[in-house]
Structure formats: structure tokens, C-alpha cells
Design a protein around this motif. Structure first.
Motif, PDB file in Angstrom:
ATOM      1  N   PRO A  60       0.958  -1.526   0.098  1.00  0.00           N
ATOM      2  CA  PRO A  60       0.229   0.533   0.371  1.00  0.00           C
ATOM      3  C   PRO A  60       0.923   1.325  -0.190  1.00  0.00           C
ATOM      4  O   PRO A  60       1.694   1.675   0.606  1.00  0.00           O
ATOM      5  CB  PRO A  60      -0.891  -0.495   1.422  1.00  0.00           C
ATOM      6  CG  PRO A  60      -0.821  -1.716   1.670  1.00  0.00           C
ATOM      7  CD  PRO A  60       0.415  -1.808   0.657  1.00  0.00           C
ATOM      8  N   HIS A  61       0.195   2.644  -0.511  1.00  0.00           N
ATOM      9  CA  HIS A  61       1.604   3.747  -1.076  1.00  0.00           C
ATOM     10  C   HIS A  61       0.571   4.544  -0.213  1.00  0.00           C
ATOM     11  O   HIS A  61      -0.538   4.582  -0.542  1.00  0.00           O
ATOM     12  CB  HIS A  61       1.373   3.657  -2.637  1.00  0.00           C
ATOM     13  CG  HIS A  61       2.475   2.663  -3.166  1.00  0.00           C
ATOM     14  ND1 HIS A  61       3.710   2.621  -3.147  1.00  0.00           N
ATOM     15  CD2 HIS A  61       1.583   1.648  -4.180  1.00  0.00           C
ATOM     16  CE1 HIS A  61       3.807   1.859  -3.612  1.00  0.00           C
ATOM     17  NE2 HIS A  61       3.215   1.666  -4.856  1.00  0.00           N
ATOM     18  N   THR A  62       1.082   5.143   0.593  1.00  0.00           N
ATOM     19  CA  THR A  62       0.459   6.170   1.537  1.00  0.00           C
ATOM     20  C   THR A  62       0.529   6.879   0.499  1.00  0.00           C
ATOM     21  O   THR A  62      -0.198   8.425   1.319  1.00  0.00           O
ATOM     22  CB  THR A  62       1.611   6.870   2.677  1.00  0.00           C
ATOM     23  OG1 THR A  62       2.501   6.465   1.740  1.00  0.00           O
ATOM     24  CG2 THR A  62       2.404   5.027   3.499  1.00  0.00           C
ATOM     25  N   THR A  63       0.963   7.499  -0.410  1.00  0.00           N
ATOM     26  CA  THR A  63       1.241   8.760  -1.317  1.00  0.00           C
ATOM     27  C   THR A  63      -0.315   8.308  -1.889  1.00  0.00           C
ATOM     28  O   THR A  63      -1.175   9.212  -2.939  1.00  0.00           O
ATOM     29  CB  THR A  63       1.849   8.790  -2.328  1.00  0.00           C
ATOM     30  OG1 THR A  63       2.422   7.779  -2.565  1.00  0.00           O
ATOM     31  CG2 THR A  63       3.323   8.795  -1.422  1.00  0.00           C
ATOM     32  N   TRP A 196      -9.202   3.770   1.383  1.00  0.00           N
ATOM     33  CA  TRP A 196      -8.539   3.053   2.126  1.00  0.00           C
ATOM     34  C   TRP A 196      -7.575   2.689   0.764  1.00  0.00           C
ATOM     35  O   TRP A 196      -8.354   2.088  -0.086  1.00  0.00           O
ATOM     36  CB  TRP A 196      -8.839   2.258   2.714  1.00  0.00           C
ATOM     37  CG  TRP A 196      -9.965   2.901   4.479  1.00  0.00           C
ATOM     38  CD1 TRP A 196     -10.558   3.982   3.261  1.00  0.00           C
ATOM     39  CD2 TRP A 196      -9.620   2.529   5.503  1.00  0.00           C
ATOM     40  NE1 TRP A 196     -11.201   4.246   5.164  1.00  0.00           N
ATOM     41  CE2 TRP A 196     -10.665   3.414   5.732  1.00  0.00           C
ATOM     42  CE3 TRP A 196      -8.770   2.159   5.589  1.00  0.00           C
ATOM     43  CZ2 TRP A 196     -10.616   3.935   7.974  1.00  0.00           C
ATOM     44  CZ3 TRP A 196      -8.816   1.717   6.895  1.00  0.00           C
ATOM     45  CH2 TRP A 196      -9.605   2.609   8.376  1.00  0.00           C
ATOM     46  N   PRO A 197      -6.336   2.459   1.078  1.00  0.00           N
ATOM     47  CA  PRO A 197      -4.936   1.578  -0.524  1.00  0.00           C
ATOM     48  C   PRO A 197      -5.358   0.045  -0.156  1.00  0.00           C
ATOM     49  O   PRO A 197      -5.531  -0.569   1.230  1.00  0.00           O
ATOM     50  CB  PRO A 197      -4.053   1.956  -0.262  1.00  0.00           C
ATOM     51  CG  PRO A 197      -3.944   2.620   1.638  1.00  0.00           C
ATOM     52  CD  PRO A 197      -5.642   2.721   1.756  1.00  0.00           C
ATOM     53  N   ALA A 198      -5.290  -0.785  -1.280  1.00  0.00           N
ATOM     54  CA  ALA A 198      -5.363  -2.164  -1.246  1.00  0.00           C
ATOM     55  C   ALA A 198      -4.373  -2.622  -1.066  1.00  0.00           C
ATOM     56  O   ALA A 198      -3.293  -2.190  -1.358  1.00  0.00           O
ATOM     57  CB  ALA A 198      -6.259  -2.898  -2.197  1.00  0.00           C
ATOM     58  N   ALA A 199      -4.044  -3.568   0.074  1.00  0.00           N
ATOM     59  CA  ALA A 199      -2.625  -3.960   0.564  1.00  0.00           C
ATOM     60  C   ALA A 199      -2.714  -5.450  -0.807  1.00  0.00           C
ATOM     61  O   ALA A 199      -1.713  -6.077  -0.844  1.00  0.00           O
ATOM     62  CB  ALA A 199      -2.458  -4.859   1.930  1.00  0.00           C
ATOM     63  N   LYS A 200      -4.299  -5.910  -1.328  1.00  0.00           N
ATOM     64  CA  LYS A 200      -4.419  -6.799  -2.090  1.00  0.00           C
ATOM     65  C   LYS A 200      -5.736  -7.616  -2.635  1.00  0.00           C
ATOM     66  O   LYS A 200      -6.384  -6.789  -1.808  1.00  0.00           O
ATOM     67  CB  LYS A 200      -4.194  -8.602  -0.720  1.00  0.00           C
ATOM     68  CG  LYS A 200      -4.394  -9.681  -1.607  1.00  0.00           C
ATOM     69  CD  LYS A 200      -4.247 -11.419  -0.361  1.00  0.00           C
ATOM     70  CE  LYS A 200      -3.922 -12.381  -0.809  1.00  0.00           C
ATOM     71  NZ  LYS A 200      -4.103 -13.505   0.420  1.00  0.00           N
ATOM     72  N   THR A 201      -5.661  -7.320  -3.436  1.00  0.00           N
ATOM     73  CA  THR A 201      -6.977  -7.508  -4.106  1.00  0.00           C
ATOM     74  C   THR A 201      -6.923  -9.191  -5.528  1.00  0.00           C
ATOM     75  O   THR A 201      -6.167  -9.690  -5.152  1.00  0.00           O
ATOM     76  CB  THR A 201      -6.776  -6.563  -5.322  1.00  0.00           C
ATOM     77  OG1 THR A 201      -5.805  -6.352  -6.325  1.00  0.00           O
ATOM     78  CG2 THR A 201      -6.898  -5.333  -5.199  1.00  0.00           C
ATOM     79  N   LEU A 202      -8.098  -9.909  -4.916  1.00  0.00           N
ATOM     80  CA  LEU A 202      -8.627 -10.843  -4.666  1.00  0.00           C
ATOM     81  C   LEU A 202      -9.555 -11.021  -6.025  1.00  0.00           C
ATOM     82  O   LEU A 202     -10.748  -9.967  -6.561  1.00  0.00           O
ATOM     83  CB  LEU A 202      -9.017 -12.300  -3.675  1.00  0.00           C
ATOM     84  CG  LEU A 202      -8.262 -11.489  -3.024  1.00  0.00           C
ATOM     85  CD1 LEU A 202      -8.639 -10.698  -1.493  1.00  0.00           C
ATOM     86  CD2 LEU A 202      -7.546 -13.307  -1.829  1.00  0.00           C
ATOM     87  N   ALA A 203     -10.150 -11.744  -6.878  1.00  0.00           N
ATOM     88  CA  ALA A 203     -10.832 -12.471  -7.700  1.00  0.00           C
ATOM     89  C   ALA A 203     -11.210 -13.808  -7.760  1.00  0.00           C
ATOM     90  O   ALA A 203     -10.747 -14.945  -6.701  1.00  0.00           O
ATOM     91  CB  ALA A 203     -11.043 -11.432  -9.144  1.00  0.00           C
ATOM     92  N   THR A 204     -12.678 -13.872  -8.026  1.00  0.00           N
ATOM     93  CA  THR A 204     -13.242 -15.295  -7.918  1.00  0.00           C
ATOM     94  C   THR A 204     -12.231 -16.442  -8.854  1.00  0.00           C
ATOM     95  O   THR A 204     -11.534 -15.644 -10.106  1.00  0.00           O
ATOM     96  CB  THR A 204     -14.215 -15.968  -8.081  1.00  0.00           C
ATOM     97  OG1 THR A 204     -14.849 -15.084  -9.797  1.00  0.00           O
ATOM     98  CG2 THR A 204     -15.422 -15.632  -7.428  1.00  0.00           C
ATOM     99  N   PRO A 224      -4.774  -0.911   6.962  1.00  0.00           N
ATOM    100  CA  PRO A 224      -4.882  -0.182   7.676  1.00  0.00           C
ATOM    101  C   PRO A 224      -4.599   1.188   7.872  1.00  0.00           C
ATOM    102  O   PRO A 224      -4.105   1.875   6.593  1.00  0.00           O
ATOM    103  CB  PRO A 224      -4.115  -0.418   9.165  1.00  0.00           C
ATOM    104  CG  PRO A 224      -3.651  -1.545   9.284  1.00  0.00           C
ATOM    105  CD  PRO A 224      -3.630  -1.735   7.798  1.00  0.00           C
ATOM    106  N   LEU A 225      -5.508   2.464   8.047  1.00  0.00           N
ATOM    107  CA  LEU A 225      -5.273   4.149   8.556  1.00  0.00           C
ATOM    108  C   LEU A 225      -5.818   4.849   9.483  1.00  0.00           C
ATOM    109  O   LEU A 225      -6.438   4.419  10.473  1.00  0.00           O
ATOM    110  CB  LEU A 225      -6.806   4.530   7.015  1.00  0.00           C
ATOM    111  CG  LEU A 225      -6.452   6.138   6.327  1.00  0.00           C
ATOM    112  CD1 LEU A 225      -5.076   6.318   5.592  1.00  0.00           C
ATOM    113  CD2 LEU A 225      -8.150   6.255   5.871  1.00  0.00           C
TER     114      LEU A 225
END
Length: 344
Positions: A60-63, A196-204, A224-225
Motif C-alpha cells: 500500500p502506498h501512503t501517497t 483506504w489503499p488495497a494491500a491485496k486484491t482478489l477475484a473468484t 489500516p489507515l
């Protein structure tokens, strides 16, 4: 004559090739509610070993909060995809015993006094207040170098950090989206509960492998933010899997294509049908447009508290079938995706 069954979508108004040896007149158009959709492609047979959800892990990028300025969020645009009109083979949606997960709501916002928002509603601003105005939000990401938007929903989860959305809102045409953020409670460029930046993205697994429209379900685990977790801030809606068809449902999202502009939370409500054409999805009378993809569909929705059990997401609409939205059936694969996401 040999025909291909996959198309290259048009992006931001740039025309793209149609299937080989297929005339433009022979094609219909399937419009994604938020970004693009892929064609209906067959995957594994029911009863086979359960495939695992695919995912992308990112730092996740804080920017990202600074990147997604109000102007960039307002300018993020949905896209379209052409598809054959002939019915394509589809897989059987996996089903087992129904499963329900109760909502987690640390603090409910006060409902705004208004006239009853009863069924049916083909599309209009949600004025009922309640938890849904905090848990539902816009999703922003970069796709093929362009900024795009979808919708999403914070759900009850073991990690307190899980967002459900559409599969094409996390991955499309073999590529996972980047710069992915969830903005709960979005309103006209404002992010009252943070970005809220994604640390992980998922799909079926079916969407990951072949972008099968029956399994157009995605998820994100957000970081977390300011030292807090997502559902500790906005709460989380409950879920329902394998709950059947032909039910009263409410759908929410942030449509950004005309006549909407993405600035407000819009809802539809009514009795669902099973898609008689290409997919095994739910259908709902609804005029939401591009940008609403990934927004939640609820069963047993309580208008007073703004809570329900999420059992689908906005996925697509047929151009030749106006004012109807379709969303995937939440079966075993959607349940497995949720389980994987909340344990990440």
C-alpha cells in the motif's frame, strides 16, 4: 466458418476490433456497470475440485490518498465492451447449504427523516441514512494507464479490512488494476472516512482464469489507515451465500455515467429474476449506469438501520434490455473468495 468467442474492448471511446469474421451487425453490447466485462467463457464443471481465488498482493502506498484528489476522483470514467448476441455456454454456479453472516456495526449514523424508500425503485438517491451510507463507497484504480471508478462495500470480516466489489473492478483482460483505493461514504469528491489503499486484491478463480461473467466477484483487503482498521471506522454489512433466486433486493452504487455523475449514493429495489439470456445472474429493475459496478445487493434489507445481508454486486446491463441491472449469484466460489479475503 470458424468464429472466435473473445473480443477486444473499446477503451475511453477508442474503437477496438470485433471478433474475427463477425460483422458489426451480428453483435450486441454488454455494458459493464463500472468498467469493462469479459465474454462468457466456460470454465470447470460443477463437482470438480474447488479452485482457489486468484489475487494480487501490493505494498500500500501512503501517497495514494494524495494521488486521488477530488478532481481525479470526479474524472475517473467507466468503460464499455462489445459481445456477441448468440447465447454462449456458461458454467453451473456452485451451490451448497445457505450461509449467513451478521453485520458488524460499531456506530450507526442517524437516519435522515424522509418518505419511505419502499420497493420498487428503479433508481434514485438514497436519503434514508443508516449504516449503508458509511459501508458503501467508491472504488478508484488505474486500468491501462487510465483512472477508472467502481463501487464497493465494507463487510463483516475476521480481519476487519475486507471490501467486496465486482471481479472486473480488481482485474480485467489479464491485468490486475493498480492504485486501488476504497473511499467509503464518498460524496462529490469528499472522503469523510478516508481513502483506504488495497494491500491485496482478489477475484473468484473463474474470473481470474477466464473472466467468466457468472463469477464477476472481487474483493480487496485494505491496509489500516491512521492506525485503525476499516470496519472499526465504518462498520461492516452482513452476507448471505447460496440464498436462492427471485427475492426482494436493494442495490446500491455510485453510477458516474449520464444521467448520474458519481457524486451521490444511488439505490434500486425490487423483486429479482434469473437472467434468461447469457448468464445465471440475478436481474433487477434498475437504471444505474457506469461506475456502479461492485456496489452491494442486499436481501432482508432494513431501511431504518440501512443494514442487510449482501448477496450480490452490480455487474452488468444489456444495451438492448434497458433499465435492468444484473449481478452474480453468491454461491460457493463467492463464499470461498470471502473466506480467503477475510483470513488474509
Amino acid at each position: 466458418m470458424r468464429r472466435t468467442t473473445r473480443v477486444i474492448p473499446a477503451v475511453d471511446g477508442i474503437s477496438a476490433p470485433y471478433p474475427a469474421r463477425r460483422s458489426r451487425a451480428a453483435l450486441g453490447t454488454l455494458t459493464a456497470a463500472g468498467t469493462l466485462l469479459a465474454l462468457l467463457l466456460p470454465t470447470g464443471q460443477a463437482g470438480a475440485a474447488t479452485p482457489q481465488p486468484g489475487h494480487r498482493t501490493a505494498t500500500p502506498h501512503t501517497t495514494l490518498g494524495a494521488y486521488w484528489t477530488p478532481d481525479r476522483m470526479r474524472a475517473a470514467t467507466p468503460l464499455n465492451l462489445a459481445t456477441p448476441t448468440k447465447k454462449a455456454p456458461t458454467t453451473t454456479v456452485r451451490r451448497s447449504a445457505p450461509l449467513k453472516v451478521s453485520p458488524t456495526l460499531p456506530q450507526l449514523p442517524r437516519a435522515v427523516p424522509s418518505s419511505p424508500n419502499s420497493l420498487p425503485q428503479a433508481g434514485g438517491p438514497w436519503t434514508g441514512g443508516g449504516a449503508v451510507v458509511k459501508t458503501t463507497g467508491r472504488v478508484f484504480f488505474t486500468y491501462q494507464g487510465r483512472n477508472a471508478s467502481c463501487s464497493g462495500d465494507a463487510v463483516t470480516s475476521g480481519n476487519k479490512s475486507t471490501v467486496l466489489t465486482a471481479g472486473h473492478c480488481v482485474k480485467l483482460q489479464g491485468a490486475w488494476h493498480t492504485n486501488w483505493v476504497f473511499v467509503p461514504g464518498y460524496h462529490d469528491g469528499e472522503a469523510p472516512y478516508g481513502k483506504w489503499p488495497a494491500a491485496k486484491t482478489l477475484a473468484t478463480p473463474q474470473w481470474t482464469a477466464s473472466e467468466d461473467i457468472n463469477y464477476d466477484v472481487g474483493a480487496a483487503v485494505v491496509a489500516p489507515l491512521d492506525g485503525k482498521k476499516l470496519t472499526d471506522v465504518v462498520g461492516g454489512q452482513g452476507l448471505s451465500f447460496n440464498s436462492g433466486y427471485s427475492k426482494p433486493m436493494y442495490a446500491f452504487g455510485f453510477p458516474a455515467a449520464a444521467p448520474y455523475d458519481g457524486s451521490k449514493l444511488i439505490y434500486c429495489s425490487g423483486n429479482t429474476i434469473k437472467d434468461p439470456l447469457f448468464s445465471q445472474d440475478h436481474g433487477l429493475p434498475c437504471n444505474m449506469t457506469g461506475g456502479s459496478s461492485g456496489g452491494p445487493w442486499f436481501t432482508t434489507f432494513d431501511e431504518k438501520t440501512g443494514t442487510g445481508l449482501q448477496s450480490s454486486v452490480n455487474s452488468f446491463g444489456y444495451q438492448f434490455w434497458p433499465n435492468t441491472m444484473f449481478g452474480p449469484y453468491f454461491g460457493d466460489d463467492a463464499k470461498n473468495l470471502y473466506t480467503t479475503a477475510q483470513s488474509s
